[in-house]
Enzyme design. Sequence first.
Site: not given
Length: 489
Positions: A326-327
């Site tokens: 997700h990051g």
Amino acid sequence: MIFSSWQFLFLFLPIVFFVYFFLTKKRLFNGGKLWLVLASLFFYGYWQVEYLVIIMGSLLFNFALGSSLSLSHEFHNKLNRKTSLVIGITANILLLGYFKYVDFFIENINSITSYNISLPNVVLPLAISFFTFQQIAYLVDSYKGETSEYDLLNYMLFVTFFPQLIAGPIVHHHEMMKQFQSKWNLAPRHKNILAGVLIFSIGLFKKVVIADTFAIWADMGFSSLQLGFFEAWATSLSYTFQLYFDFSGYCDMAMGAALLFNIWLPINFNSPYKAFDIQDFWRRWHITLGRFLRDYIYIPLGGNKNKNINTYCNIFITFLIGGLWHGASWMFVIWGALHGLALVLHRFWKNLGGNLPDKLAWFVTFSFINLTWIFFRAEDLSSAFKVIRGMFDFSSMSVQIHSIPTEKLASLGGNVDWLGAVLPNGLIPNIFQFVLIVFTFFIISKNNSIQIIRQPLNTSGVVFCSFLFSIAVYVMISSSSSAFLYFNF
């Protein structure tokens, strides 16, 4: 250009629709596919034209390698094919890793060593996580001999099809190409158009009216220096529902836009806040990402074939990777670790024969989801713990007349001095917020968008969706909508 913009809604989508079916009506089938590819590349390059070089380079590399793996399935020895697959997966991961994680990696090297390496400040290309995962799946399927499509135009359409290009769903080759090749999908189908418009309208309303409203409150809460009990709960629930309706709205609009072209995207969101346990949640939230993590990470790690301790490790590792996907932030890693740990504990509990009443099971599951979204949203641990401390700061629930500014009370009109003596600290400024939160619990308990469009469509349903669409368009035009949260991942 985002789905919830007038440029997409009133220019891009109608033009692409009418030109595509004009070409197919003239039996220019490849011309229609080429038009969809060019339109999709325009849609992608609208954000930043330089991104086109990256997606085209990735696309051509994976097409060439995937075709080679498919064609050589019966003729080349297994070792050479496996080496090619490893090279392909490694190249995709390196591409994703460079753009998404290089700054994060250097920051952590600098923090634990005496080095002071300057950051390259790499800009994350839009949708790189999604089209990279999608093409890794294609390479693995090609290695297994499960693909049979070698046409570059069809492959380009499979990767770039604009309804699912930016934030999923992460689709498999066989799910899309059969639909693009079907002769029944080459003419407008009024049933699909109606269903597409209806679900798109619902998704648009979710995004611009509900999600963007909750976004204001969530941003205010997370940016505050201190939060009391009610403010903290309002903040956490606001983000919990912002993310829900933002992603649900995106999934609805993606499915609706695809249906206009007679394409059914796989269901990617299925009322996850109705889940009775964490495993059920992940069967409902971002379904295609969960499928990818299961098929291409969890199962290759060994899945549940070995002893329980190995299974637990495989689950935990899978969700650590899912969090990092997700990051580039330790907060996503923490969030993934918490979900991995919850899934391990859930499996252990089930193996012991544990069970909870449905209402209690739902409450425990939703409470855990709400709590862990705080780590997902917060920029750092101090910000996350600020919200969590407030949620359990019961002393701030005490009645404090002086805590409610006179001007806020006066703005309500009439003789309202008594309100400060009977309502908890902080509730007055957020009364509409709490009303909407309560109403939102009611909304998510009802049928979701997929269930609605699968029912026979009647006049009242069409009128209701038209009403939602009108409100959403008014809000969209009067106050520009923000980009979808999953565009950041």
